[in-house]
Scaffold this motif. Sequence first.
Motif, PDB file in Angstrom:
ATOM      1  N   THR A  27       0.818  -1.219   0.000  1.00 39.80           N
ATOM      2  CA  THR A  27       0.000   0.000   0.000  1.00 39.80           C
ATOM      3  C   THR A  27       0.851   1.269   0.000  1.00 39.80           C
ATOM      4  OG1 THR A  27      -0.186  -0.162   2.419  1.00 39.80           O
ATOM      5  CG2 THR A  27      -1.960  -1.121   1.097  1.00 39.80           C
ATOM      6  N   ARG A  28       2.062   1.209   0.556  1.00 37.55           N
ATOM      7  CA  ARG A  28       2.929   2.403   0.559  1.00 37.55           C
ATOM      8  C   ARG A  28       3.487   2.726  -0.820  1.00 37.55           C
ATOM      9  NH1 ARG A  28       7.314   1.525   5.091  1.00 37.55           N
ATOM     10  NH2 ARG A  28       7.005  -0.676   4.563  1.00 37.55           N
ATOM     11  N   LEU A  29       3.285   1.820  -1.766  1.00 35.28           N
ATOM     12  CA  LEU A  29       3.770   2.065  -3.130  1.00 35.28           C
ATOM     13  C   LEU A  29       2.695   2.647  -4.050  1.00 35.28           C
ATOM     14  CD1 LEU A  29       6.033  -0.979  -4.126  1.00 35.28           C
ATOM     15  CD2 LEU A  29       6.696   1.417  -3.978  1.00 35.28           C
ATOM     16  N   ARG A  30       1.521   2.872  -3.527  1.00 35.58           N
ATOM     17  CA  ARG A  30       0.452   3.400  -4.382  1.00 35.58           C
ATOM     18  C   ARG A  30       0.890   4.728  -4.994  1.00 35.58           C
ATOM     19  NH1 ARG A  30      -4.029   0.644  -4.605  1.00 35.58           N
ATOM     20  NH2 ARG A  30      -4.519  -0.855  -2.948  1.00 35.58           N
ATOM     21  N   GLY A  31       0.755   4.819  -6.317  1.00 41.42           N
ATOM     22  CA  GLY A  31       1.151   6.035  -7.026  1.00 41.42           C
ATOM     23  C   GLY A  31       2.638   6.151  -7.277  1.00 41.42           C
ATOM     24  N   ALA A  32       3.394   5.084  -7.017  1.00 43.44           N
ATOM     25  CA  ALA A  32       4.850   5.152  -7.163  1.00 43.44           C
ATOM     26  C   ALA A  32       5.279   5.407  -8.600  1.00 43.44           C
ATOM     27  CB  ALA A  32       5.495   3.864  -6.655  1.00 43.44           C
ATOM     28  N   ILE A  33       4.529   4.852  -9.565  1.00 43.87           N
ATOM     29  CA  ILE A  33       4.826   5.079 -10.982  1.00 43.87           C
ATOM     30  C   ILE A  33       3.619   5.797 -11.578  1.00 43.87           C
ATOM     31  CG2 ILE A  33       5.455   4.063 -13.191  1.00 43.87           C
ATOM     32  CD1 ILE A  33       6.563   1.684 -11.764  1.00 43.87           C
ATOM     33  N   PRO A  34       3.737   7.073 -11.882  1.00 45.20           N
ATOM     34  CA  PRO A  34       2.595   7.839 -12.388  1.00 45.20           C
ATOM     35  C   PRO A  34       1.983   7.201 -13.630  1.00 45.20           C
ATOM     36  CG  PRO A  34       4.399   9.313 -11.824  1.00 45.20           C
ATOM     37  CD  PRO A  34       4.938   7.920 -11.727  1.00 45.20           C
ATOM     38  N   GLY A  35       0.654   7.081 -13.612  1.00 44.20           N
ATOM     39  CA  GLY A  35      -0.057   6.542 -14.761  1.00 44.20           C
ATOM     40  C   GLY A  35      -0.133   5.026 -14.808  1.00 44.20           C
ATOM     41  N   ILE A  36       0.493   4.358 -13.835  1.00 40.59           N
ATOM     42  CA  ILE A  36       0.493   2.886 -13.798  1.00 40.59           C
ATOM     43  C   ILE A  36      -0.340   2.423 -12.607  1.00 40.59           C
ATOM     44  CG2 ILE A  36       1.895   0.812 -13.537  1.00 40.59           C
ATOM     45  CD1 ILE A  36       2.277   2.218 -16.217  1.00 40.59           C
ATOM     46  N   GLU A  37      -1.322   1.572 -12.875  1.00 36.59           N
ATOM     47  CA  GLU A  37      -2.169   1.064 -11.802  1.00 36.59           C
ATOM     48  C   GLU A  37      -1.341   0.281 -10.781  1.00 36.59           C
ATOM     49  OE1 GLU A  37      -2.581   0.546 -15.017  1.00 36.59           O
ATOM     50  OE2 GLU A  37      -4.683   0.729 -15.636  1.00 36.59           O
ATOM     51  N   HIS A  38      -1.725   0.406  -9.525  1.00 37.22           N
ATOM     52  CA  HIS A  38      -0.991  -0.222  -8.430  1.00 37.22           C
ATOM     53  C   HIS A  38      -0.903  -1.735  -8.608  1.00 37.22           C
ATOM     54  CE1 HIS A  38       0.579  -0.764  -4.404  1.00 37.22           C
ATOM     55  NE2 HIS A  38      -0.374  -1.630  -4.133  1.00 37.22           N
ATOM     56  N   ASP A  39      -2.012  -2.363  -8.992  1.00 34.03           N
ATOM     57  CA  ASP A  39      -2.015  -3.819  -9.160  1.00 34.03           C
ATOM     58  C   ASP A  39      -0.983  -4.275 -10.180  1.00 34.03           C
ATOM     59  OD1 ASP A  39      -4.092  -3.649  -7.400  1.00 34.03           O
ATOM     60  OD2 ASP A  39      -5.557  -4.680  -8.659  1.00 34.03           O
ATOM     61  N   ARG A  40      -0.834  -3.504 -11.246  1.00 32.91           N
ATOM     62  CA  ARG A  40       0.118  -3.871 -12.303  1.00 32.91           C
ATOM     63  C   ARG A  40       1.555  -3.807 -11.797  1.00 32.91           C
ATOM     64  NH1 ARG A  40      -0.503  -0.262 -17.196  1.00 32.91           N
ATOM     65  NH2 ARG A  40       0.882  -1.787 -18.168  1.00 32.91           N
ATOM     66  N   LEU A  41       1.863  -2.802 -10.972  1.00 32.02           N
ATOM     67  CA  LEU A  41       3.207  -2.685 -10.422  1.00 32.02           C
ATOM     68  C   LEU A  41       3.507  -3.854  -9.491  1.00 32.02           C
ATOM     69  CD1 LEU A  41       5.873  -1.304  -9.816  1.00 32.02           C
ATOM     70  CD2 LEU A  41       4.663   0.170  -8.176  1.00 32.02           C
ATOM     71  N   VAL A  42       2.583  -4.172  -8.602  1.00 29.97           N
ATOM     72  CA  VAL A  42       2.794  -5.284  -7.672  1.00 29.97           C
ATOM     73  C   VAL A  42       2.995  -6.588  -8.436  1.00 29.97           C
ATOM     74  CG1 VAL A  42       1.774  -6.650  -5.818  1.00 29.97           C
ATOM     75  CG2 VAL A  42       1.508  -4.162  -5.819  1.00 29.97           C
TER      76      VAL A  42
END
Length: 220
Positions: A27-42
């Motif tokens: 949850t602390r990574l939400r918004g870590a990559i602008p324009g990329i959904e959190h689920d996709r990053l995880v």
Amino acid sequence: MYARMPDVAGTGWIAVMPIKRLELAKTRLRGAIPGIEHDRLVLAMVRDTLTAVRSCPVVRRALVVTDEPAMVAAAADLGAERVPDQPDAGLNAAFARGAATAAGSPVVALTGDLPALRPHELAAALTALGRHPRGYVPDATGTGTSMLAAAAGVDLDPRFGPGSAAAHEASGAVRLDGDWPSLRQDVDTVADLAAATALGLGRYTAELVAVAQYGGGRPR
């Protein structure tokens, strides 16, 4: 993507990786990559971690403990086996569940947030365990645990969570130290992601970072 290295005689580690539901993870990574959904990053970080684990020459099998549908599909695609999770049982219970499935083999416990992981560093850390029954590798901060390993027939006894490095040492696990920056660099925060990026991300996470930085559409 890392190439699968040949098996090494006398080796046969079973890797265990618990994966939460994507919407609840990191949850602390939400918004870590602008324009990329959190689920996709995880999911990308998990894919990179699992790809490196599957490419490690001393790992024979990889078990993913999860009830996340997207991860079940990704695990199968990357040659891992799925162990059903127990809802609300917690991280350490998931590690223990996976370790029980691997009974009779040496077990290495890893979290799915090591997107810069290099297979040779994981192999070196497992080799460094030597004749010790259990050992752990502290994370980059020195307080957490990025890897816990137990020899065949030895209880994994996972104690992940805040202060896990001290908890694992207190439980009798030997601290393993070596030049393994990619193994130590787990990713919980934006700063962690920047540090992993500097080390060199795996394919899946790197694609998301590249899209955010340079555009070019949605990565395949």
